[in-house]
Design a protein around this motif. Structure first.
Motif, PDB file in Angstrom:
ATOM      1  N   HIS A  12       0.818  -1.216   0.000  1.00 54.22           N
ATOM      2  CA  HIS A  12       0.000   0.000   0.000  1.00 54.22           C
ATOM      3  C   HIS A  12       0.853   1.269   0.000  1.00 54.22           C
ATOM      4  N   SER A  13       1.770   1.377   0.935  1.00 60.59           N
ATOM      5  CA  SER A  13       2.578   2.595   1.047  1.00 60.59           C
ATOM      6  C   SER A  13       3.536   2.739  -0.133  1.00 60.59           C
ATOM      7  N   ILE A  14       3.992   1.607  -0.695  1.00 59.11           N
ATOM      8  CA  ILE A  14       4.929   1.661  -1.820  1.00 59.11           C
ATOM      9  C   ILE A  14       4.229   2.172  -3.075  1.00 59.11           C
ATOM     10  N   VAL A  15       3.029   1.630  -3.337  1.00 65.45           N
ATOM     11  CA  VAL A  15       2.300   1.999  -4.544  1.00 65.45           C
ATOM     12  C   VAL A  15       1.723   3.407  -4.424  1.00 65.45           C
ATOM     13  N   GLN A  16       1.187   3.751  -3.254  1.00 63.70           N
ATOM     14  CA  GLN A  16       0.544   5.048  -3.068  1.00 63.70           C
ATOM     15  C   GLN A  16       1.532   6.191  -2.908  1.00 63.70           C
ATOM     16  N   GLY A  17       2.685   5.899  -2.346  1.00 63.73           N
ATOM     17  CA  GLY A  17       3.679   6.943  -2.157  1.00 63.73           C
ATOM     18  C   GLY A  17       3.205   8.024  -1.193  1.00 63.73           C
ATOM     19  N   PRO A  18       3.432   9.296  -1.511  1.00 63.90           N
ATOM     20  CA  PRO A  18       3.051  10.401  -0.611  1.00 63.90           C
ATOM     21  C   PRO A  18       1.553  10.498  -0.363  1.00 63.90           C
ATOM     22  N   SER A  19       0.739   9.961  -1.277  1.00 65.56           N
ATOM     23  CA  SER A  19      -0.714  10.062  -1.120  1.00 65.56           C
ATOM     24  C   SER A  19      -1.290   8.976  -0.206  1.00 65.56           C
ATOM     25  N   ALA A  20      -0.441   8.063   0.263  1.00 60.08           N
ATOM     26  CA  ALA A  20      -0.919   6.960   1.103  1.00 60.08           C
ATOM     27  C   ALA A  20      -1.488   7.477   2.419  1.00 60.08           C
ATOM     28  N   CYS A  21      -2.660   6.972   2.776  1.00 65.17           N
ATOM     29  CA  CYS A  21      -3.289   7.336   4.047  1.00 65.17           C
ATOM     30  C   CYS A  21      -3.172   6.165   5.017  1.00 65.17           C
TER      31      CYS A  21
END
Length: 263
Positions: A12-21
């Protein structure tokens, strides 16, 4: 590549990057399979509200098997079976006591976190997207997770037909943007519905208790006061945020009126 590795997604955090919630864990569902349990209404699921605790869901999955999900707020008790027997069982229908005892002593209780995760645009990592709970989660009380996941896949597939080269990220960015906005209507409606119902059914404060009482008094009116809210659970076919807002505020104002008219 599409990833659908569930609520425990490592991507999740890898794919979403800065937009990850970050996900917000509301509670845990602790489940057991009951053998030959007789529900209050045949072939209908049952939701039981337990004072001071979360709701309990029971629904038949096979001819002789019934799934029980106990909502546990906060940390899971060290002796979960004792917690269910002493705190939850007395509030459940008498005919369920024996199969629940049998299920608890026959097998371990399985637990899963109930989390809320807002979906965010997916344009950070080229060549990969998230689907299902890895991207967007809501409380499973309304059973809307699979509906949203399948809807996301269907809408995305419609847009992929118009892409000439899946490796051309300039095309894919446009597809993902359109997909994001088309998915929002269903996702927002079901997400808000699930959290609102959970907060009402698991009311643990004075204000929410007033809202809960008003909600059931609203249902007792019958007619559209029942058909309208029930139709919200069928939003898999017709998502309507306006319909959800209408009934939410109607119940809110009716709860205030009922507080003074029927103290």
């Amino acid at each position: 590549m599409s990833l659908a590795d569930g609520c425990f997604s490592n991507f999740h955090s890898i794919v979403q990057g800065p937009s990850a919630c970050p996900s917000n864990m509301k509670s845990h569902f602790c489940g057991a399979i009951l053998k030959d349990a007789q529900l209050p209404i045949f072939q209908h699921s049952t939701v039981t509200l337990v004072c001071g605790h979360g709701p309990v869901l029971l629904y038949q999955i096979l001819e002789h098997n019934t799934h029980m999900l106990v909502d546990v707020k906060g940390p899971i008790p060290s002796d979960l079976k004792k917690h269910i027997i002493t705190e939850i069982l007395p509030s459940l229908p008498n005919q369920l006591h024996k199969p629940i005892h049998a299920a608890l002593f026959a097998d371990r209780v399985h637990c899963m976190p109930n989390s809320f995760l807002l979906p965010a645009p997916q344009m950070h990592k080229h060549g990969v997207i998230l689907l299902g709970d890895a991207w967007n989660m809501r409380h499973p009380l309304t059973g809307g997770g699979m509906t949203i996941a399948l809807s996301d896949v269907y809408i995305f597939s419609q847009h992929l037909d118009k892409v000439n080269d899946l490796l051309d990220w300039s095309q894919m960015k446009g597809v993902l943007d359109k997909w994001w906005w088309e998915c929002k209507g269903l996702a927002v409606t079901i997400n808000i519905l699930s959290i609102a119902l959970y907060d009402v059914f698991g009311a643990d404060g004075e204000c929410l208790t007033v809202f809960q009482d008003g909600c059931f008094k609203y249902f007792e009116r019958g007619g559209e006061s029942v058909c309208g809210p029930v139709s919200l659970l069928k939003l898999h076919l017709q998502p309507s945020t306006l319909l959800l807002a209408y009934h939410f505020f109607f119940v809110a104002f009716y709860s205030i009126w009922a507080l003074f008219a029927h103290p």
